[in-house]
Enzyme design. Structure first.
Site, PDB file in Angstrom:
ATOM      1  N   LEU A  18      14.491   5.696   7.938  1.00  0.00           N
ATOM      2  CA  LEU A  18      14.360   4.173   8.273  1.00  0.00           C
ATOM      3  C   LEU A  18      14.819   3.374   7.106  1.00  0.00           C
ATOM      4  O   LEU A  18      14.994   2.312   7.429  1.00  0.00           O
ATOM      5  CB  LEU A  18      12.484   4.226   8.185  1.00  0.00           C
ATOM      6  N   MET A  23      14.929   4.290  -5.319  1.00  0.00           N
ATOM      7  CA  MET A  23      13.991   5.414  -5.670  1.00  0.00           C
ATOM      8  C   MET A  23      13.533   5.909  -4.479  1.00  0.00           C
ATOM      9  O   MET A  23      12.600   6.874  -4.498  1.00  0.00           O
ATOM     10  CB  MET A  23      12.380   4.550  -6.143  1.00  0.00           C
ATOM     11  N   VAL A  26      12.982   6.737   3.009  1.00  0.00           N
ATOM     12  CA  VAL A  26      11.711   6.690   4.040  1.00  0.00           C
ATOM     13  C   VAL A  26      12.115   7.257   5.231  1.00  0.00           C
ATOM     14  O   VAL A  26      13.000   6.583   5.943  1.00  0.00           O
ATOM     15  CB  VAL A  26      11.132   5.259   4.010  1.00  0.00           C
ATOM     16  N   LYS A  41       7.604   9.145   2.509  1.00  0.00           N
ATOM     17  CA  LYS A  41       8.669   8.685   1.293  1.00  0.00           C
ATOM     18  C   LYS A  41       9.082   9.725   0.653  1.00  0.00           C
ATOM     19  O   LYS A  41       8.228  10.589  -0.219  1.00  0.00           O
ATOM     20  CB  LYS A  41       7.977   7.542   0.659  1.00  0.00           C
ATOM     21  N   GLU A  97       0.563   5.200   6.145  1.00  0.00           N
ATOM     22  CA  GLU A  97       0.480   4.741   7.733  1.00  0.00           C
ATOM     23  C   GLU A  97       1.982   4.146   7.927  1.00  0.00           C
ATOM     24  O   GLU A  97       2.915   3.653   7.205  1.00  0.00           O
ATOM     25  CB  GLU A  97      -0.288   3.560   7.781  1.00  0.00           C
ATOM     26  N   ASP A 141       6.033  -5.834  -8.651  1.00  0.00           N
ATOM     27  CA  ASP A 141       7.137  -5.681  -8.075  1.00  0.00           C
ATOM     28  C   ASP A 141       7.068  -6.491  -6.729  1.00  0.00           C
ATOM     29  O   ASP A 141       7.659  -5.904  -5.565  1.00  0.00           O
ATOM     30  CB  ASP A 141       7.772  -4.398  -7.925  1.00  0.00           C
TER      31      ASP A 141
END
Length: 490
Positions: A18, A23, A26, A41, A97, A141
């Protein structure tokens, strides 16, 4: 490197990538045990292979993100299901989710929002932050790429999507150990609060600064603090003046309250919610004499209706079609071009302080860089009405003030300036560029401006100078035929 079809922890089958960022990556995945789709993730930082110590720090950071999210139960905070920490794997995974929809960053790529739309989104994000802050969690962030849009349920079909705050990977929990060496700075530079850069302490006010920047870029579509490099951006956040917004309308005073560099002067969550609620409901929020209260005052300030708000045209000028994709709940995305707005509002007014935009043709600093030939010998006496044409923060410096004054004098030669600190009815810390009149009342000041082509609220307002803070609400706005606000002292 993981790939489509891989099964993580014997349970989560990777279906579709996705998004990726600094970092990790996903994925959309299928939980083969519960027969549902989830977002997972893979926390794998870009760049060279990590050392053993760096891997340990990264793993701890991911665990902290999971713990932070697990402590929050709120409709505008992403839900975490579990963490997969396989001893034989160098990187942990977060299972969350799966939210059908897209990010706020995706939405803003199609165009800006109206002030009322932005106020609604701001209230939903603020509600998430209030829950996080109450649990001792600072997000640190907040940016459009970390705000997901959740479509309404069928029962609420037709309503605007709600927002979900995600990516607490650099959140700061009360009592947790710092995860970076001295001098390391994590986050998107253009959204970082000044106090974080200075290292002078952190608190909830830092998240509110970032929220203010998100709302600013949502309505303005520009990033005045972002520069070519991260270091230049950090320097701009610390010291450079931030231009007044030009599209924010009734949201401008709210942005001005948020985007001040002293965190002690920003509104608390209760007050901010009241301010945003006023804008969402079509009311121009105006601070009153009683709203300028210490930070520990109880309850939100009153909102003053300033007449019927003008119609808000949709400003999404780009019409390209995006196919909605399923965005992971913890999507790692590149930072959106962002910025901040220092709204130069004076106490008692819902004006933006940007009066004089006609003179400087869109906000550039025109005119000579040398000081104008004349300056005020003495401020006007208390009890005087003026035509306020612009306001410039004192921190911008005298050169910036003089450039503004020179620009205004092109169509108002008698314009002068005064420092707002000289009057209790004005918010301190600004150079006020004005026409002295004399004017019998605010309406006379507006007529004076209209004769010189300054017929709207971004070019002129009638303002009362007084030694009493109780006169801060004496503010007269165009149109001349039916002015808005208090135009006489009686």
């Amino acid at each position: 490197m993981s790939g489509q079809g891989d099964v993580i922890d014997g349970r989560f089958e990777l279906l579709e990538r996705l998004g990726s960022g600094g970092m990790g990556t996903v994925w959309r995945a299928r939980d083969t045990v519960l027969h549902r789709e989830v977002a997972i993730k893979e926390v794998r930082p870009a760049g060279p292979e990590l050392t053993a110590e760096q891997s340990r720090v990264l793993r701890e950071r991911v665990l902290r993100e999971a713990r932070a999210l697990a402590r929050l139960n709120h409709p505008h905070v992403v839900t975490i299901h579990q963490i997969v920490d396989i001893p034989t794997s160098p990187h942990p995974w977060l299972v969350m989710e799966l939210l059908p929809g897209r990010t706020l960053q995706d939405l803003l790529e199609e165009g800006t929002l109206t002030p009322r739309e932005a106020a609604r989104i701001g209230r939903e994000l603020l509600s998430a932050l209030r829950v996080a802050h109450a649990a001792g969690i600072l997000h640190r962030d907040i940016k459009p790429a970390n705000v997901l849009l959740r479509e309404r349920s069928p029962q609420d079909a037709g309503g605007a999507p709600s927002v979900v705050l995600t990516d607490f990977g650099i959140a700061s929990l009360s009592g947790s150990t710092q995860l970076t060496a001295t001098g390391d700075l994590i986050g998107s530079p253009e959204y970082i609060a000044p106090e974080r850069i200075r290292g002078t302490g952190e608190g909830p006010a830092g998240d509110l600064w970032s929220l203010g920047l998100v709302l600013y870029v949502a309505v303005e579509g520009v990033s005045p603090l972002r520069r070519a490099t991260s270091l230049a951006t950090l320097a701009a956040v610390l010291d450079e003046p931030v231009p007044s917004p030009v599209r924010s309308g009734p949201l401008a005073p709210v942005l001005g309250a948020l985007l001040v560099r002293d965190p002690a002067l920003r509104p608390d969550a209760d007050r901010l919610d009241a301010m945003l609620a006023a804008v969402e409901n079509g009311i121009t929020w105006q601070p009153t004499a009683t709203s300028e209260r210490p930070a520990d005052s109880v309850g939100p300030p009153p909102a003053v209706a300033a007449g019927p708000p003008p119609a808000e045209p949709r400003t999404r000028t780009r019409t390209r079609t995006r196919t909605p994709v399923i965005v992971a709940a913890a999507a790692v995305a590149l930072a959106l071009v962002a910025g901040g707005a220092l709204v130069l509002a004076l106490r008692g007014g819902g004006d933006t302080g940007g009066h004089g935009r006609q003179a400087d043709k869109g906000g550039e600093s025109p005119g000579p860089t040398t000081p104008p030939a004349s300056s005020p010998k003495a401020p006007p006496a208390s009890g005087t009405w003026i035509a306020q044409l612009f306001s410039e923060p004192v921190g911008s410096g005298e050169a910036a003030r003089d450039r503004r004054l020179a620009a205004v004098r092109k169509d108002v030669p008698e314009a002068s300036y005064v420092r707002s600190d000289a009057y209790a009815s004005l918010r301190p810390g600004f150079w006020v560029i004005y026409a002295p009149g004399p004017f019998a009342d605010g309406r006379a000041a507006l007529r004076f401006c209209a004769e010189r082509g300054r017929a709207d609220g971004d070019a002129c307002i009638g303002r009362y100078l007084s030694s009493s803070g109780g006169d801060s609400g004496l503010l007269c706005k165009p149109p001349v035929s039916a002015p808005v606000g208090r135009c006489t002292r009686a």
